[in-house]
Design a protein around this motif. Structure first.
Motif, mmCIF file in Angstrom:
data_model
loop_
_atom_site.group_PDB
_atom_site.id
_atom_site.type_symbol
_atom_site.label_atom_id
_atom_site.label_comp_id
_atom_site.label_asym_id
_atom_site.label_seq_id
_atom_site.Cartn_x
_atom_site.Cartn_y
_atom_site.Cartn_z
ATOM 1 N N ASP A 1 57.348 71.052 61.591
ATOM 2 C CA ASP A 1 57.027 69.654 61.888
ATOM 3 C C ASP A 1 55.513 69.457 61.932
ATOM 4 O OD1 ASP A 1 56.781 67.094 62.874
ATOM 5 O OD2 ASP A 1 58.255 67.351 64.472
ATOM 6 N N PHE A 2 54.985 68.632 60.990
ATOM 7 C CA PHE A 2 53.554 68.348 60.940
ATOM 8 C C PHE A 2 53.267 66.888 61.260
ATOM 9 C CE2 PHE A 2 53.951 72.170 58.416
ATOM 10 C CZ PHE A 2 52.815 72.896 58.730
ATOM 11 N N ARG A 3 54.180 66.214 61.941
ATOM 12 C CA ARG A 3 53.911 64.831 62.315
ATOM 13 C C ARG A 3 52.634 64.749 63.148
ATOM 14 N NH1 ARG A 3 59.574 63.044 64.836
ATOM 15 N NH2 ARG A 3 59.661 65.318 65.162
ATOM 16 N N ASP B 1 49.678 65.438 62.004
ATOM 17 C CA ASP B 1 48.644 66.334 61.491
ATOM 18 C C ASP B 1 48.779 66.458 59.973
ATOM 19 O OD1 ASP B 1 46.593 68.099 61.220
ATOM 20 O OD2 ASP B 1 47.414 69.637 62.559
ATOM 21 N N ALA C 1 46.931 69.391 58.162
ATOM 22 C CA ALA C 1 47.573 70.703 58.238
ATOM 23 C C ALA C 1 48.762 70.791 57.291
ATOM 24 C CB ALA C 1 48.016 70.977 59.678
ATOM 25 N N LEU C 2 49.484 69.692 57.136
ATOM 26 C CA LEU C 2 50.599 69.662 56.182
ATOM 27 C C LEU C 2 50.094 69.952 54.775
ATOM 28 C CD1 LEU C 2 53.700 68.535 55.620
ATOM 29 C CD2 LEU C 2 52.390 66.643 54.676
ATOM 30 N N ALA D 1 49.191 73.546 54.333
ATOM 31 C CA ALA D 1 50.380 74.403 54.241
ATOM 32 C C ALA D 1 50.994 74.331 52.842
ATOM 33 C CB ALA D 1 51.406 73.977 55.292
ATOM 34 N N ASP E 1 56.542 64.617 56.460
ATOM 35 C CA ASP E 1 55.743 65.368 57.438
ATOM 36 C C ASP E 1 56.338 66.722 57.785
ATOM 37 O OD1 ASP E 1 53.945 63.207 57.652
ATOM 38 O OD2 ASP E 1 55.244 62.220 59.095
#
Length: 646
Positions: free
Chosen positions: A426-428, A430, A433-434, A437, A604
């Protein structure tokens, strides 16, 4: 004021909506029904467009329809019914209006426009040009197959046309059928196969398609059998070319590549000659094009490089789906007395979108993401699939998606890949960062499904519903064609490149060197080796990415470039052979499980194949076998070997 446009009952049915003259929603019905080239009334696309605007049918001032049924019937009666056709429903020209009123609940003005005028309007009124020459070309509309015109301000005049049965589209579709590919969908295969051959048969095909004076050309009827026959070509074509037609499933030989190269060469010659003639007739500096033939990106590239026009704009959904855009624009002009909003089309992501919260609910329902303090089963029960609230990101028609997510929750994963560990990261909150990745996975050679923002209208995935990979990997093309796309090994892949870096890697002509819709080919000039996106002839079909229009996709290209020194990604549509591009998050999830992707970026969230439940791929295959579920779509009512005129 709201005005809708509809194309339906032939192939590539679609719906769009203009609000105060601006395009606010557009989608093809196939993406909801999962039936490729779905010709049915676009019920779900209509519902989506109204949902996007927060409107009801009563709020729509008019619906523009993309062709004139009575005029079309006259040509159909002249041509005769398809072989073995016992249905006479096609004889009723009032059927489209009756269906729109009965099934869409619309009782306001319904305005029908000529098919090629709808194509022309879809190109000119969305180009952003004040004035332009206009060229449309397809299989056939009512009677016209190619038209020539000019646009200026709110005026659009088609002053010349070529009429059925003489048709550039039917010429190319006939060679598509001769080569053993499906008519109305396999034309891309002919274009992709052509660079593997030599145009040694072009002189023979110039007898089949004869270019005439002015804008004219003619097909020699001796080589065709699409009027009343059961195939596109006659026996005379095989005799002329010196070989029998290829049957589906037979090997593709050098002869077939030579036929493809010859067909492509003749089509390019005729289109380029007619573009030059049109320039002489209009004196226009710019050219706009639409119609299925103009999706031949190799021919478009030649017109841009060798033609007399300063700028060339091809409407991105140039086939019949895009006719809905033109019909809406013409309806708007008729009601408002002016052209629609005079801005250039910058993107085609006008379809459904889902928020991170909605996707989180779906992942929880599927047992792939547990809400804080809840077990996956409880999370699924409390959210009912996608959740109750409409997304601020555009929402969409979530009835099918809710059904898919709820069914996934009901079947349930047998067990997660690792006990107590959610499969989705979960990158909600951010997004940076998503992106990092995703770039890390791409740089490591992984194939990544990319689902972000609105779904695209048209045949190209442009960073909304894409499959991405490293273009430097010499084995990536074969790996994608065999394992993921499940298609012929000669099919090429396209690159996405940051707009400011495009000139260093691709020989795009024109003052801006931009190609945001992936609609033309050019030479690869990159100092980098890009084997996965460079075709056998040294060409590519690039998409230039503007960071102001697609900030997250541009950020991904930036992040990949920082790791690799390469600001280019391989970008292909998020689907497999003979299936529509994914629409919903559920479609994307099951395609990910079934299609051999390594990772999935779902707004996200990031999922890796290694963390998937063991039975998710098996569940996806079950769904794929059902034609009424995602990835179950056979082609709709179109024949494989014969162009459907009804």
């Amino acid at each position: 004021m709201l005005v809708a446009g509809i194309s339906a009952f032939y192939h590539e049915s679609a719906c769009c909506l203009l609000a105060d003259g601006a395009l606010v929603a557009a989608a093809a019905e196939e993406r909801f029904s999962r039936l490729k080239h779905d010709a049915a009334l676009p019920v779900e696309a209509w519902r989506f467009c109204l949902d996007r605007a927060g409107a009801t049918p009563a709020d729509v001032a008019a619906v523009g329809y993309y062709e004139q049924p009575v005029a079309k019937l006259a040509r159909q009666l002249w041509a005769g019914p398809p072989p073995g056709d016992r249905e006479l429903a096609w004889l009723d020209p009032s059927a489209p209006e009756r269906a729109i009123r009965d099934r869409l609940g619309f009782d306001g003005p319904l305005l029908a426009f000529p098919h090629h005028l709808s194509h022309a309007a879809s190109a000119f009124f969305y180009s952003g040009f004040d004035q332009a020459a206009v060229l449309t070309a397809d299989g056939v509309g009512e009677w016209a197959t190619t038209t020539y015109g000019r646009g200026a301000g709110s005026e659009l005049d088609l002053f010349a046309e070529v009429r059925f049965p003489h048709s550039l589209g039917l010429f190319y579709s006939t060679l598509t059928a001769y080569l053993g590919f499906r008519v109305n969908s396999g034309e891309y295969k002919v274009m992709g196969l052509a660079p593997y051959g030599t145009p040694r048969l072009a002189d023979r095909l110039r007898r089949v398609l004869r270019s005439g004076p002015g804008g004219g050309f003619a097909l020699d009827p001796a080589y065709f059998d699409f009027l009343g026959g059961e195939r596109m070509h006659s026996a005379a074509l095989a005799e002329l070319l010196g070989g029998p037609p290829r049957r589906r499933g037979e090997p593709v030989e050098a002869f077939h590549a030579d036929v493809a190269a010859s067909a492509q060469a003749v089509l390019e010659e005729v289109l380029l000659a007619k573009a030059r003639w049109l320039h002489g007739e209009t004196g226009a500096a710019d050219l706009v094009m639409a119609g299925g033939v103009t999706l031949n990106c190799v021919a478009v590239g030649r017109i841009r490089r060798e033609g007399p026009f300063r700028r060339v704009f091809v409407q991105p959904a140039a086939g019949d789906a895009g006719g809905s855009l033109g019909a809406a624009a013409l309806a708007w002009r008729q009601l408002a007395g002016e052209r629609p909003r005079h801005t250039a089309m910058r993107h085609v992501q006008h379809g459904p979108a889902w928020s991170g919260e909605e996707i989180a609910a779906m992942l929880a329902a599927a047992g792939l993401l547990a809400a804080p303090g809840q077990a996956p089963d409880d999370a699924a029960a409390s959210t009912n699939g996608f959740g109750a609230e409409r997304s601020d990101a555009g929402g969409g028609v979530r009835r099918p998606a809710q059904e898919h997510a709820t069914r996934a929750a009901a079947v349930g994963p047998e067990e997660p890949a690792a006990a107590g560990v959610a499969a989705a990261m979960d990158f909600r909150g951010d997004p940076a960062a998503l992106v990092e990745a995703a770039a890390e996975r791409l740089a490591a050679g992984r194939i990544v499904g990319w689902f972000h923002g609105g779904m695209e209208l048209g045949p190209r995935a442009l960073g909304g519903r894409s499959i991405l990979a490293d273009p430097r990997d010499p084995e990536m093309r074969e790996r994608l064609n065999r394992r993921v796309k499940r298609r012929e090994p000669f099919r090429p892949f396209a690159p996405s490149v940051l707009a400011e870096a495009a000139a260093e890697h691709f020989d795009l002509p024109g003052p801006t060197a931009a190609s945001p819709f992936m609609l033309e080919t050019c030479r690869v000039t990159s100092p980098l080796a890009l084997p996965a996106v460079t075709h056998v002839d040294g060409s590519a079909r690039p998409q230039t990415v503007d960071r102001a229009v697609q900030p997250r996709y541009a950020a991904l290209l930036d992040a990949f470039a920082r790791r690799t020194g390469c600001p280019v990604l391989l970008n292909t549509s998020f689907n497999v052979a003979d299936e529509p591009i994914v629409c919903t998050p559920a479609d994307a999830l099951f395609a990910f499980a079934d299609a051999g992707l390594d990772s999935l970026v779902l707004e996200d969230f990031v999922l890796d194949r290694e963390a998937l439940p063991a039975n998710l791929a098996a569940l996806a295959r079950v769904w794929r076998s059902d034609r009424h579920r995602p990835f179950g779509g056979e082609r709709s009512l179109l024949g494989d070997h014969l162009y459907t005129f009804v």
